[in-house]
Design an enzyme around this catalytic site. Structure first.
Site, PDB file in Angstrom:
ATOM      1  N   TYR A 143      54.283  29.441  28.055  1.00  0.00           N
ATOM      2  CA  TYR A 143      54.362  28.202  29.570  1.00  0.00           C
ATOM      3  C   TYR A 143      55.403  27.438  29.260  1.00  0.00           C
ATOM      4  CZ  TYR A 143      51.333  29.751  32.958  1.00  0.00           C
ATOM      5  OH  TYR A 143      50.250  31.206  33.525  1.00  0.00           O
ATOM      6  N   LYS A 194      45.574  38.737  21.556  1.00  0.00           N
ATOM      7  CA  LYS A 194      45.901  39.618  21.261  1.00  0.00           C
ATOM      8  C   LYS A 194      46.604  39.811  20.153  1.00  0.00           C
ATOM      9  CE  LYS A 194      47.120  43.931  23.399  1.00  0.00           C
ATOM     10  NZ  LYS A 194      46.133  45.121  23.576  1.00  0.00           N
ATOM     11  N   ASP A 227      41.783  42.380  26.069  1.00  0.00           N
ATOM     12  CA  ASP A 227      41.586  43.060  27.234  1.00  0.00           C
ATOM     13  C   ASP A 227      39.874  43.514  27.002  1.00  0.00           C
ATOM     14  OD1 ASP A 227      42.250  43.825  24.933  1.00  0.00           O
ATOM     15  OD2 ASP A 227      43.435  45.708  24.681  1.00  0.00           O
ATOM     16  N   ASP A 251      45.171  32.275  32.175  1.00  0.00           N
ATOM     17  CA  ASP A 251      45.488  31.792  33.584  1.00  0.00           C
ATOM     18  C   ASP A 251      44.747  33.273  34.238  1.00  0.00           C
ATOM     19  OD1 ASP A 251      46.952  31.707  35.598  1.00  0.00           O
ATOM     20  OD2 ASP A 251      48.348  32.950  35.608  1.00  0.00           O
ATOM     21  N   ASP A 255      41.406  33.950  36.674  1.00  0.00           N
ATOM     22  CA  ASP A 255      41.239  34.319  38.196  1.00  0.00           C
ATOM     23  C   ASP A 255      40.206  35.424  38.299  1.00  0.00           C
ATOM     24  OD1 ASP A 255      42.838  33.044  39.016  1.00  0.00           O
ATOM     25  OD2 ASP A 255      44.158  34.830  40.419  1.00  0.00           O
TER      26      ASP A 255
HETATM   27  C1  IPM Z   1      46.889  28.400  38.348  1.00  0.00           C
HETATM   28  C2  IPM Z   1      48.603  28.792  38.273  1.00  0.00           C
HETATM   29  C3  IPM Z   1      49.513  28.474  37.716  1.00  0.00           C
HETATM   30  C4  IPM Z   1      49.383  28.061  36.022  1.00  0.00           C
HETATM   31  C5  IPM Z   1      51.471  28.328  38.581  1.00  0.00           C
HETATM   32  C6  IPM Z   1      51.202  27.735  39.726  1.00  0.00           C
HETATM   33  C7  IPM Z   1      52.196  27.976  37.752  1.00  0.00           C
HETATM   34  O1  IPM Z   1      48.391  30.069  38.976  1.00  0.00           O
HETATM   35  O2  IPM Z   1      47.359  27.311  37.949  1.00  0.00           O
HETATM   36  O3  IPM Z   1      46.400  28.766  37.019  1.00  0.00           O
HETATM   37  O4  IPM Z   1      50.031  29.518  36.130  1.00  0.00           O
HETATM   38  O5  IPM Z   1      49.369  28.160  35.443  1.00  0.00           O
HETATM   39 MN    MN Z   2      46.422  30.191  37.900  1.00  0.00          MN
END
Ligand code: IPM
Ligand code: MN
Ligand code: NAD
Length: 360
Positions: A143, A194, A227, A251, A255
């Site tokens: 990042y 990884k 993974d 990140d 999700d």
């Molecule tokens: C998150 C988002 C951000 C990230 C993006 C929008 C920069 O996906 O907060 O999870 O990758 O951290």
């Molecule tokens: Mn995200």
């Protein structure tokens, strides 16, 4: 109950941002005002219009002076950033990553906690199986924006994006994970990397983990490649208590974690620097197709608000808020992404009704 009346005012910077960030932050504001009525926390909420709209009108994202002003707040609550009219993500990068990086919010705390069995996408799993935290390193890795493009747009184009890992950065997030586990009575910390392929950057993670883990002899240290961790989050999520991983991997797996809780609308997060101004936001983004339609799920935002209250040392208010979200889920008073028929504002109103009903 709550803090004594003579305590200082708690100042919170409210940044709705873009898209559904605006819709869900309104509900957080409503709920905070209601909770302040119950717990007398002395909250003062100040609004900031940092986001795509302002950027498109003025060219401004977040200036050094504005960032300094944010540092004077006790906490920041943020909706989401991202707008299709800004395809290069300039304002997201300056505002969201700007706050994370410039304020050195090195811990991205993302709980994965199922609040109602009905929301779990996995067969035969219940609330007992899904309750862990992910600590994502939040200031380094892929990042940092180090790299470049050479011969752009030509057949010889070269794009380089560096993955930066520092000893200090890796050590402090690993240590935070172990300290959290110690404080919360967790028995296991899992580090995911990884290192089988990233033999420099993630070798540093391996060596640092091997050095720190023995300093916490009561905690089992565990390693999984990222993974395999992703697979295990689906196969057997109950094995996890505390996961620590890098910025990009964190990140992605959060999700997956959000879906284990019922979807992106259910996941909250905190961007923390212990002892300093920290920022709280849902895991989801600005979901442009739902923006302004009063249909976005506000629970991720509200659970981020809960995390903020806990960070500000209002644990009872935080617990009351989580209980109100669970009550909404039990009563079916939710938005449609999690099976209900309510609008965003109706859910916020219902949370307030529950808080009023339970005021002690
Ligand atoms: C998150 C988002 C951000 C990230 C993006 C929008 C920069 O996906 O907060 O999870 O990758 O951290
Ligand atoms: Mn995200
Ligand atoms: P997103 O999280 O905005 O939405 C993905 C999908 O998840 C949506 O289409 C919707 O189906 C569902 N969803 C997300 N939040 C929801 C909610 N509260 N209620 C109901 N459903 C919800 O991710 P995306 O579409 O990949 O990204 C959209 C924009 O948001 C992009 O610009 C992206 O960069 C940005 N983004 C910002 C943040 C942040 O501000 N922290 C986080 C992720 C993405």
């Amino acid at each position: 109950m709550g803090k004594p009346m003579d305590r200082k005012t708690i100042r919170i910077a409210m940044i709705p941002g873009d898209g559904i960030g605006i819709d869900v932050l309104k509900e957080a504001e409503k709920v905070l005002k209601c909770l302040d009525g119950v717990f007398q926390m002395g909250l003062r909420l100040d609004d900031f219009d940092y986001g795509a709209e302002r950027y498109l009108k003025t060219g401004k994202t977040l200036s050094a002076g504005e960032l300094e002003e944010l540092r004077t707040y006790d906490a920041i609550l943020l909706g989401a950033l991202g707008d299709p009219r800004v395809p290069d993500m300039k304002h997201t990068s300056d505002i969201l990553l700007g706050i994370r990086f410039q304020m050195d919010l090195f811990v991205n705390h993302r709980p994965v906690k199922l609040l109602h069995d009905r929301l779990c996408p996995l067969k035969d799993r219940t609330r007992q199986d899904i309750d862990f935290v992910v600590f994502r390193e939040n200031t380094e890795g892929l990042y940092v924006g180090i790299g470049g493009i050479f011969k752009r747009g030509t057949p010889d184009e070269i794009a380089v994006q560096e993955d930066m890992n520092t000893r200090k950065g890796v050590e402090r997030i690993l240590r935070y994970g172990f300290e959290y586990a110690r404080k919360h009575g967790n028995k296991k910390v899992t580090m995911a990397d990884k290192s089988n392929v990233l033999t420099y950057g993630h070798d540093l993670w391996q060596r640092t983990f091997a050095e720190i883990a023995p300093q916490y002899p009561e905690i089992t240290s565990n390693h999984l490649y990222i993974d395999a961790l992703s697979m295990q989050m689906i196969k057997n999520p109950a094995q996890f208590e505390v996961i620590v991983t890098s910025n990009m991997f964190g990140d992605i797996v959060t999700d997956i974690g959000a879906q284990l809780q019922g979807g992106l609308g259910m996941a909250g997060s905190g961007n923390l620097h212990p002892g300093a101004t920290s920022m709280f936001e849902p895991v989801h983004g600005s979901a442009p197709k739902y923006a302004g339609k009063n249909i976005a799920n506000p629970f991720g935002m509200i659970l981020s608000t809960q995390m903020m209250l806990e960070f500000l040392e209002f644990p009872e208010a935080g617990a009351r808020l989580e209980a109100a979200v669970i009550a909404c889920l039990e009563e079916g008073k939710t938005t449609r992404d999690v099976g209900g028929a309510c609008t965003t504002t109706e859910v916020g109103d219902h949370i307030c009704r529950i808080l009023e009903r339970n005021r002690g």
